[in-house]
Scaffold this motif. Structure first.
Motif, mmCIF file in Angstrom:
data_model
loop_
_atom_site.group_PDB
_atom_site.id
_atom_site.type_symbol
_atom_site.label_atom_id
_atom_site.label_comp_id
_atom_site.label_asym_id
_atom_site.label_seq_id
_atom_site.Cartn_x
_atom_site.Cartn_y
_atom_site.Cartn_z
ATOM 1 N N LEU A 46 6.381 7.707 5.048
ATOM 2 C CA LEU A 46 5.602 7.028 4.235
ATOM 3 C C LEU A 46 4.072 7.116 4.310
ATOM 4 O O LEU A 46 3.425 8.069 5.525
ATOM 5 C CB LEU A 46 6.161 5.943 4.881
ATOM 6 C CG LEU A 46 5.119 4.318 4.501
ATOM 7 C CD1 LEU A 46 5.984 4.050 3.022
ATOM 8 C CD2 LEU A 46 5.088 3.405 5.026
ATOM 9 N N VAL A 47 3.956 7.251 3.062
ATOM 10 C CA VAL A 47 2.657 7.281 3.057
ATOM 11 C C VAL A 47 1.640 6.286 2.515
ATOM 12 O O VAL A 47 2.328 5.742 1.450
ATOM 13 C CB VAL A 47 1.637 8.195 1.642
ATOM 14 C CG1 VAL A 47 0.508 9.155 1.138
ATOM 15 C CG2 VAL A 47 2.427 10.150 1.711
ATOM 16 N N LEU A 48 0.864 5.708 3.384
ATOM 17 C CA LEU A 48 0.641 4.120 2.422
ATOM 18 C C LEU A 48 -1.280 4.359 2.283
ATOM 19 O O LEU A 48 -2.361 5.550 2.945
ATOM 20 C CB LEU A 48 0.139 3.562 4.151
ATOM 21 C CG LEU A 48 1.518 3.453 3.914
ATOM 22 C CD1 LEU A 48 1.398 2.799 6.243
ATOM 23 C CD2 LEU A 48 2.229 2.772 3.807
ATOM 24 N N ASP A 49 -1.713 3.985 1.903
ATOM 25 C CA ASP A 49 -3.340 3.703 0.188
ATOM 26 C C ASP A 49 -3.800 2.991 2.185
ATOM 27 O O ASP A 49 -3.733 1.966 1.945
ATOM 28 C CB ASP A 49 -3.659 2.778 -0.475
ATOM 29 C CG ASP A 49 -4.722 3.180 -0.783
ATOM 30 O OD1 ASP A 49 -5.914 3.027 -0.050
ATOM 31 O OD2 ASP A 49 -4.673 1.799 -2.271
ATOM 32 N N ASN B 194 -6.174 -0.500 1.584
ATOM 33 C CA ASN B 194 -4.919 -1.414 0.981
ATOM 34 C C ASN B 194 -3.354 -1.568 1.574
ATOM 35 O O ASN B 194 -2.376 -2.262 1.201
ATOM 36 C CB ASN B 194 -4.216 -0.922 -0.597
ATOM 37 C CG ASN B 194 -3.610 -2.450 -1.911
ATOM 38 O OD1 ASN B 194 -3.936 -3.592 -0.760
ATOM 39 N ND2 ASN B 194 -2.977 -2.252 -2.520
ATOM 40 N N SER B 195 -3.247 -1.720 3.057
ATOM 41 C CA SER B 195 -1.912 -1.279 3.817
ATOM 42 C C SER B 195 -2.582 -1.686 4.743
ATOM 43 O O SER B 195 -3.609 -1.848 5.657
ATOM 44 C CB SER B 195 -1.517 -0.044 4.115
ATOM 45 O OG SER B 195 -1.938 0.675 4.172
ATOM 46 N N ASN B 196 -1.359 -2.628 6.231
ATOM 47 C CA ASN B 196 -1.235 -2.567 7.126
ATOM 48 C C ASN B 196 -0.609 -2.254 7.804
ATOM 49 O O ASN B 196 1.094 -1.566 7.596
ATOM 50 C CB ASN B 196 -0.671 -3.914 7.016
ATOM 51 C CG ASN B 196 -0.652 -4.969 8.810
ATOM 52 O OD1 ASN B 196 -0.328 -4.294 9.463
ATOM 53 N ND2 ASN B 196 -1.572 -6.120 8.843
ATOM 54 N N GLN C 254 -5.750 7.955 3.473
ATOM 55 C CA GLN C 254 -4.700 7.207 3.498
ATOM 56 C C GLN C 254 -3.353 7.951 5.116
ATOM 57 O O GLN C 254 -4.358 7.996 5.684
ATOM 58 C CB GLN C 254 -3.414 8.587 2.408
ATOM 59 C CG GLN C 254 -3.615 8.613 0.989
ATOM 60 C CD GLN C 254 -2.927 9.488 0.501
ATOM 61 O OE1 GLN C 254 -2.651 10.626 0.981
ATOM 62 N NE2 GLN C 254 -2.927 9.957 -0.626
ATOM 63 N N TYR C 255 -2.711 6.799 5.576
ATOM 64 C CA TYR C 255 -2.031 6.986 6.561
ATOM 65 C C TYR C 255 -1.167 7.504 5.707
ATOM 66 O O TYR C 255 0.027 7.289 4.984
ATOM 67 C CB TYR C 255 -1.681 5.518 7.229
ATOM 68 C CG TYR C 255 -3.173 4.785 7.636
ATOM 69 C CD1 TYR C 255 -3.256 5.246 8.296
ATOM 70 C CD2 TYR C 255 -2.949 3.349 6.899
ATOM 71 C CE1 TYR C 255 -5.083 4.430 9.473
ATOM 72 C CE2 TYR C 255 -3.986 2.597 7.602
ATOM 73 C CZ TYR C 255 -4.506 3.085 8.597
ATOM 74 O OH TYR C 255 -6.027 2.187 9.503
ATOM 75 N N GLY D 44 0.811 -1.746 0.068
ATOM 76 C CA GLY D 44 -0.360 -0.399 -0.336
ATOM 77 C C GLY D 44 0.987 1.276 0.035
ATOM 78 O O GLY D 44 -0.006 2.336 0.432
ATOM 79 N N ALA D 45 2.190 0.985 -0.526
ATOM 80 C CA ALA D 45 3.065 2.496 0.128
ATOM 81 C C ALA D 45 2.886 2.464 -0.843
ATOM 82 O O ALA D 45 2.215 2.946 -2.610
ATOM 83 C CB ALA D 45 4.280 2.006 -0.231
#
Length: 124
Positions: free
Chosen positions: A99-102, A105-107, A80-81, A17-18
């Motif tokens: 870091l930007v995560l979806d 779609n991420s843990n 996002q995170y 998810g990055a």
């Protein structure tokens, strides 16, 4: 040991998810390296803006007399995170990984674990 480019590639390929990653110097607000992002995610602007977030938190901790260190900061958006991990040791005291995560779609727990692993291998 890994350099900045290798470390950012590791983040983008090993963390599900990055969307984008950067290594940032929070004394200057300048990104030392970025990978990912795009027209809707300008990592250079994000690096400078998140520098202000870290500075504000450090000032607040000083005013409160807290004798502790920040490990990471999490900003949760609707989709996002945004994870900010401050680095320590080996002359990296003024640096952070961003870091930007979806979010869908991420843990988050695994992303934090992977950032710690990348930090341990990073060499400047």
């Amino acid at each position: 040991m890994a350099n900045v480019e290798v470390s950012l590639k590791e983040i983008m390929t090993s963390i599900e998810g990055a969307l984008g990653a950067a290594l940032v110097d929070y004394t200057s607000g300048m990104a030392l390296g970025t990978l990912g992002g795009g027209k809707d995610l300008d990592l250079m602007v994000a690096a400078a803006g998140n520098t202000d977030v870290i500075r504000a938190k450090v000032r607040t901790m000083q005013m409160l007399g807290l004798q502790d260190e920040i490990e990471d900061l999490l900003i949760t958006l609707g989709s996002q995170y945004h994870l900010i991990r401050l680095l320590g040791g080996n002359g990296m005291n003024s640096l952070f990984l961003y870091l930007v995560l979806d979010k869908g779609n991420s843990n988050l727990a695994m992303a934090r674990h992977q950032l710690k692993r990348v930090e341990a291998a990073l060499e400047l």
